[in-house]
Design an enzyme around this catalytic site. Structure first.
Site, PDB file in Angstrom:
ATOM      1  N   ILE A  67      12.498 -11.308 -18.871  1.00  0.00           N
ATOM      2  CA  ILE A  67      12.688 -10.291 -19.895  1.00  0.00           C
ATOM      3  C   ILE A  67      13.710 -10.798 -20.913  1.00  0.00           C
ATOM      4  O   ILE A  67      14.629 -11.532 -20.561  1.00  0.00           O
ATOM      5  CB  ILE A  67      13.148  -8.970 -19.247  1.00  0.00           C
ATOM      6  CG1 ILE A  67      12.790  -7.784 -20.123  1.00  0.00           C
ATOM      7  CG2 ILE A  67      14.616  -8.985 -18.889  1.00  0.00           C
ATOM      8  CD1 ILE A  67      12.671  -6.490 -19.354  1.00  0.00           C
TER       9      ILE A  67
ATOM     10  N   LEU B 208       9.611 -13.369 -10.347  1.00  0.00           N
ATOM     11  CA  LEU B 208      10.502 -12.724 -11.309  1.00  0.00           C
ATOM     12  C   LEU B 208      11.637 -13.706 -11.591  1.00  0.00           C
ATOM     13  O   LEU B 208      12.498 -13.912 -10.734  1.00  0.00           O
ATOM     14  CB  LEU B 208      11.076 -11.440 -10.722  1.00  0.00           C
ATOM     15  CG  LEU B 208      10.188 -10.194 -10.704  1.00  0.00           C
ATOM     16  CD1 LEU B 208      10.769  -9.164  -9.746  1.00  0.00           C
ATOM     17  CD2 LEU B 208      10.078  -9.588 -12.086  1.00  0.00           C
TER      18      LEU B 208
ATOM     19  N   ASP C 244      -3.233  -8.789   8.550  1.00  0.00           N
ATOM     20  CA  ASP C 244      -2.021  -8.567   9.333  1.00  0.00           C
ATOM     21  C   ASP C 244      -1.987  -7.146   9.898  1.00  0.00           C
ATOM     22  O   ASP C 244      -1.296  -6.874  10.879  1.00  0.00           O
ATOM     23  CB  ASP C 244      -0.769  -8.864   8.505  1.00  0.00           C
ATOM     24  CG  ASP C 244      -0.674  -8.054   7.221  1.00  0.00           C
ATOM     25  OD1 ASP C 244      -1.710  -7.542   6.758  1.00  0.00           O
ATOM     26  OD2 ASP C 244       0.430  -7.947   6.663  1.00  0.00           O
TER      27      ASP C 244
ATOM     28  N   CYS D  17       0.831  -1.188   0.000  1.00  0.00           N
ATOM     29  CA  CYS D  17       0.000   0.000   0.000  1.00  0.00           C
ATOM     30  C   CYS D  17       0.870   1.243   0.000  1.00  0.00           C
ATOM     31  O   CYS D  17       2.071   1.193  -0.227  1.00  0.00           O
ATOM     32  CB  CYS D  17      -0.911   0.001   1.230  1.00  0.00           C
ATOM     33  SG  CYS D  17      -1.856  -1.531   1.461  1.00  0.00           S
TER      34      CYS D  17
ATOM     35  N   SER E  21      11.002 -12.099  -5.670  1.00  0.00           N
ATOM     36  CA  SER E  21      12.222 -11.673  -6.366  1.00  0.00           C
ATOM     37  C   SER E  21      13.445 -12.261  -5.672  1.00  0.00           C
ATOM     38  O   SER E  21      13.465 -12.418  -4.450  1.00  0.00           O
ATOM     39  CB  SER E  21      12.306 -10.137  -6.365  1.00  0.00           C
ATOM     40  OG  SER E  21      13.612  -9.697  -6.659  1.00  0.00           O
ATOM     41  N   GLY E  22      14.493 -12.534  -6.448  1.00  0.00           N
ATOM     42  CA  GLY E  22      15.738 -13.076  -5.899  1.00  0.00           C
ATOM     43  C   GLY E  22      16.720 -12.010  -5.455  1.00  0.00           C
ATOM     44  O   GLY E  22      17.878 -12.318  -5.169  1.00  0.00           O
TER      45      GLY E  22
END
Length: 632
Positions: A283, A256, A98, A2, A362-363
Site C-alpha cells: 500500500i 502482504l 485437511d 471458511c 502476512s508478517g
C-alpha cells in the site's frame, strides 16, 4: 478459509440457512447445511476452496458411519503427516482435504488430536452417538470462534453477525465497552452474552452443560542452555519449515509486503521455497499524508524487495472513499476495533482478489513475541533506570507534565505527548505500566472523565488481565511485556482485524511467523536475544542477514498506518460532526458528553491531537447504528 454456524437445541433449518448466508463473504464457493429436526441440531458452512477444490470436500463433512460431522474454518498445515499416521492405523480417505484428516483424527485420538495440530483453525464437531458438541480454537487465536449459551441452547459461529441474525434480541455490554483500550479482550465482545473462545482452548457442550478448557498455553522458560548461535540456527530452521508448510495450497499464493523486516523475511523464504512466480502486494500513501501521520514510505522498500526476488508486484494508492468504506469495515469487524490498519488490510486483500490470488502470507505477530515495538524498548529502559530516579523528582515532573498542554510553543505535539506519557509511566508501579503504554489507552483519571461507567477501573477485563500477567509470571520484564502482547494484543487486536478484513474480501491470510513452535521458541529466549544494545528483534535480524539486504534489516520501523489524522481533518470531518453529537452520545450511554465536547474543540482548534479517540467515538457510533439501530 471458511465460515460456519452451529445450533444446539435452537432454531430451525430456515434460520440456520439465513445465519450461514450472512457470512457468505467468508466462503463464496459453496453453502451447505445439515439439520436434524428431531434433535434441533444443525451446522451451516460457507466454503472458500483452498485445498482439494472438489465438491467432495464441501462441508459439513461426515465420517463413514455418520456418527461425526464437522464444520471447520482454517488450515491444518501438517495434515499430510497426520493423514499418513492415520493411514498406518487403517483409516481410508475419500478426499485429499485437511477437513477429512481433522475429523478422522478426532475420531481416533479424541480431544488429544489438538496436541498434534499445526495450523490456524476454528471448528465444531457434532457427535451423534453422545449427542455432544466439541469445538476448539487454534493456539494463538488466528481464527475466530464466537458463542452464545442460553440455558440448554448453544450457538457457535465464525462471526458475531451470524449469532445476531439468529437471536431475537441483542444488547450492548456496557462494562466491556468501557475498556480503556481500543479493542475488546476475550471473552468479551461488546455484545452482552456473546462471547469469544480464548486462543488455545476447547469447549464441550453436552446435556446443556458447557465446559471450557485449555489445551495449550505459552510457557516462559529463559533457562535454555543453547548458545546464541545455536538459537539462530534453530530459529532459521523453524522459519523455513513454517513458511514451507504455509505455502501448501491448491490455489495461487501471494504475500502482504510492507518492505519491513518481517514481511520481507517471509518473502525471501517464499522465494527460496518455490520455483513459481510469487505475487506481492503493498500500500502507498501520499507524501502529505505520510508527513501528517509522521511515518516513512513503506512502498519504496517493498518495491526494492519485490525487485530483488523477481516478484510480480502490485501497489495500491490509499485514496479510498472512506465515507462509504468505514461503515462497511464496522460491519465486518463486528467488535469495536479502533485501528485504520484494518482498512489498509481490506484494500490490499481486495486488490489480491482482483488479481486472482486468494491466499496471502502476512508478517504479523513477530513484533509481539520478539520485542519489536518501540514501547518494548522504552518500557525495558524504564524498568532498568526508573528505580535510580529520585521519587520526589518523578512526582514533581509528573505534576508538571500533567498540566502541560500538547500545543507548546514550537515543539511538535508528538514530543509533548511522549514527555507526558513517559512521566506518567514512571509515576506508577511496573505491574501496571503496560496497561497505559499503548497510544490509545486511557489513564484512570482521564478514563473516569470520558466514560459514564461507575465500574472500578482495575476490575475491567483488560487492566485486570494485564496486572495478572505481570504479577504471576516469573520472567524478565521484557518477556512479560511480550507475553502480555502475545496473550492480549495479538489475538484480540491484530489477528482479529487480519481475519475480518481479509475475509471481507474473501481472502485467506496466513501468518507463518507465529507458528506455535516459533512462539514457544521465542519464550525460551532471553531479553538480550530480543533486544541487544538497543537493537530490537535482534535474533530475528541475525537470521534475516542470511536472506535480506542490510538496508531492509536496519530500516526504521514503521507502523502499518493509514492517514487517520488527515482523514479526520478532511474526508471524515463532516461525519464526525454529524454522528458524534450530544444527542447520540447521550443516547448510547457510554461516554460523557461534556468531556467529548472539550475533546472536539481541542482537536479541531489544533491545540491537541485526539485522532485516536475521535476515531473510536466515530467507530462506536457506527457500531451502534449497524448492530442495534438496524437488525441484521
Amino acid at each position: 478459509m471458511c465460515g460456519y454456524v452451529g445450533y444446539v437445541n435452537f432454531g430451525n433449518e430456515e434460520l440456520l440457512n439465513r445465519a450461514t448466508q450472512v457470512i457468505a463473504h467468508r466462503g463464496p464457493d459453496n453453502q451447505s447445511v445439515f439439520w436434524d429436526t428431531n434433535q434441533r441440531i444443525g451446522l451451516g458452512h460457507r466454503r472458500l476452496s483452498i485445498i482439494d477444490l472438489s465438491n467432495q470436500s464441501n462441508q459439513p463433512f461426515w465420517n463413514e458411519d455418520k456418527s461425526l460431522v464437522i464444520a471447520y474454518n482454517g488450515e491444518i498445515f501438517n495434515y499430510l503427516e497426520i493423514r499418513k499416521e492415520l493411514q498406518n492405523k487403517g483409516f481410508g480417505f475419500r478426499t485429499n482435504s485437511d477437513t477429512e484428516v481433522l475429523l478422522k483424527g478426532y475420531e481416533y485420538f479424541g480431544e488429544s488430536i489438538l496436541n498434534r495440530l499445526n495450523g490456524m483453525f476454528s471448528f465444531v464437531i457434532y457427535n451423534a452417538k453422545t449427542k455432544s458438541f466439541f469445538a476448539a480454537r487454534d493456539h494463538l487465536g488466528i481464527k475466530p470462534l464466537y458463542f452464545y449459551h442460553n440455558n440448554q441452547s448453544l450457538i457457535v459461529a465464525s462471526e458475531i453477525k451470524s449469532i445476531i441474525a439468529s437471536i431475537d434480541y441483542v444488547e450492548p455490554d456496557y462494562k466491556a465497552l468501557s475498556t480503556p483500550i481500543h479493542f475488546q479482550t476475550a471473552p468479551e465482545t461488546g455484545f452482552k452474552n456473546i462471547k469469544k473462545l480464548e486462543p488455545g482452548c476447547s469447549m464441550l457442550f453436552k446435556n446443556g452443560e458447557l465446559k471450557i478448557k485449555r489445551f495449550w498455553q505459552i510457557e516462559v522458560n529463559e533457562s535454555d542452555k543453547k548458545t546464541f548461535n545455536e538459537k539462530v540456527e534453530e530459529l532459521d530452521g523453524l522459519l523455513q519449515d513454517s513458511v514451507k508448510k504455509q505455502m501448501l495450497s491448491d490455489v495461487p499464493i501471494g504475500v502482504l509486503l510492507s518492505g519491513g523486516l518481517d514481511s520481507s523475511l517471509i518473502a525471501a523464504l517464499m522465494q527460496k521455497g518455490t520455483s513459481k512466480n510469487v505475487n506481492s502486494f503493498t500500500i502507498k500513501m501520499g507524501a502529505n499524508d505520510l508527513k501528517k501521520q509522521g511515518i516513512v514510505d513503506d512502498s519504496f522498500y517493498a518495491k526494492q524487495v519485490a525487485e530483488d526476488f523477481g516478484f510480480i508486484h502490485k501497489e495500491i494508492h490509499i485514496t479510498p472513499n472512506i465515507i462509504e468504506l468505514l461503515p462497511k469495515m464496522v460491519y465486518h469487524l463486528e467488535e469495536i476495533l479502533v485501528d485504520p490498519a484494518a482498512i489498509n488490510t481490506y484494500l490490499i486483500s481486495d486488490l489480491a482478489k482482483q488479481a486472482g490470488i486468494p491466499v496471502l502470507l502476512s508478517g504479523i505477530g513477530a513484533d509481539e513475541i520478539f520485542g519489536g515495538y518501540r514501547i518494548h524498548r522504552a518500557m525495558s529502559a524504564f524498568n532498568q533506570w526508573g528505580p535510580l530516579i529520585n521519587n520526589k523528582l518523578v512526582k514533581r515532573t509528573s505534576a508538571i507534565a500533567k498540566n502541560t498542554p500538547e500545543s507548546l510553543f514550537m515543539i511538535p505535539k508528538k514530543y509533548t505527548r511522549w514527555f507526558k506519557k513517559i512521566c506518567f509511566l514512571l509515576s506508577i508501579d511496573q505491574d501496571r505500566r503496560h496497561i497505559f503504554a499503548k497510544d490509545a489507552a486511557f489513564v484512570p483519571s482521564e478514563w473516569k472523565k470520558a466514560f459514564t461507567s461507575d465500574f472500578n477501573f482495575y476490575d475491567l477485563n483488560y487492566p485486570s488481565r494485564e496486572v495478572e500477567i505481570f504479577r504471576q509470571q516469573d520472567a524478565e520484564y521484557l518477556n512479560k511485556l511480550c507475553l502480555s502482547d502475545a496473550l492480549l494484543y495479538l489475538p484480540n487486536h491484530n489477528l482479529n482485524y487480519l481475519d475480518k478484513s481479509m475475509m471481507a474480501a474473501s481472502i485467506e491470510g496466513r501468518p507463518p511467523l507465529i507458528d506455535y513452535r516459533i512462539v514457544e521458541f521465542a519464550f525460551r529466549c532471553t531479553s538480550s536475544d530480543k533486544i541487544n544494545n538497543g537493537q530490537q528483534k535482534y535474533i530475528l535480524k541475525e537470521v534475516s542477514k542470511r536472506y535480506l539486504k542490510a538496508n531492509i534489516i536496519n530500516r526504521p520501523k514503521a507502523p502499518f498506518a493509514a492517514p487517520l489524522r488527515s482523514w479526520l481533518k478532511t474526508d471524515l470531518k463532516e461525519m464526525v460532526f454529524d454522528l458524534v453529537t450530544e444527542k447520540n452520545i447521550k443516547k448510547r450511554g457510554v461516554y460523557n458528553y461534556d468531556y467529548i465536547e472539550k475533546i472536539l474543540k481541542q482537536h479541531y482548534s489544533d491545540s491537541a491531537d485526539h485522532s485516536q479517540f475521535l476515531f473510536r467515538l466515530l467507530m462506536t457510533e457506527l457500531w451502534f447504528n449497524t448492530f442495534f439501530d438496524n437488525k441484521i
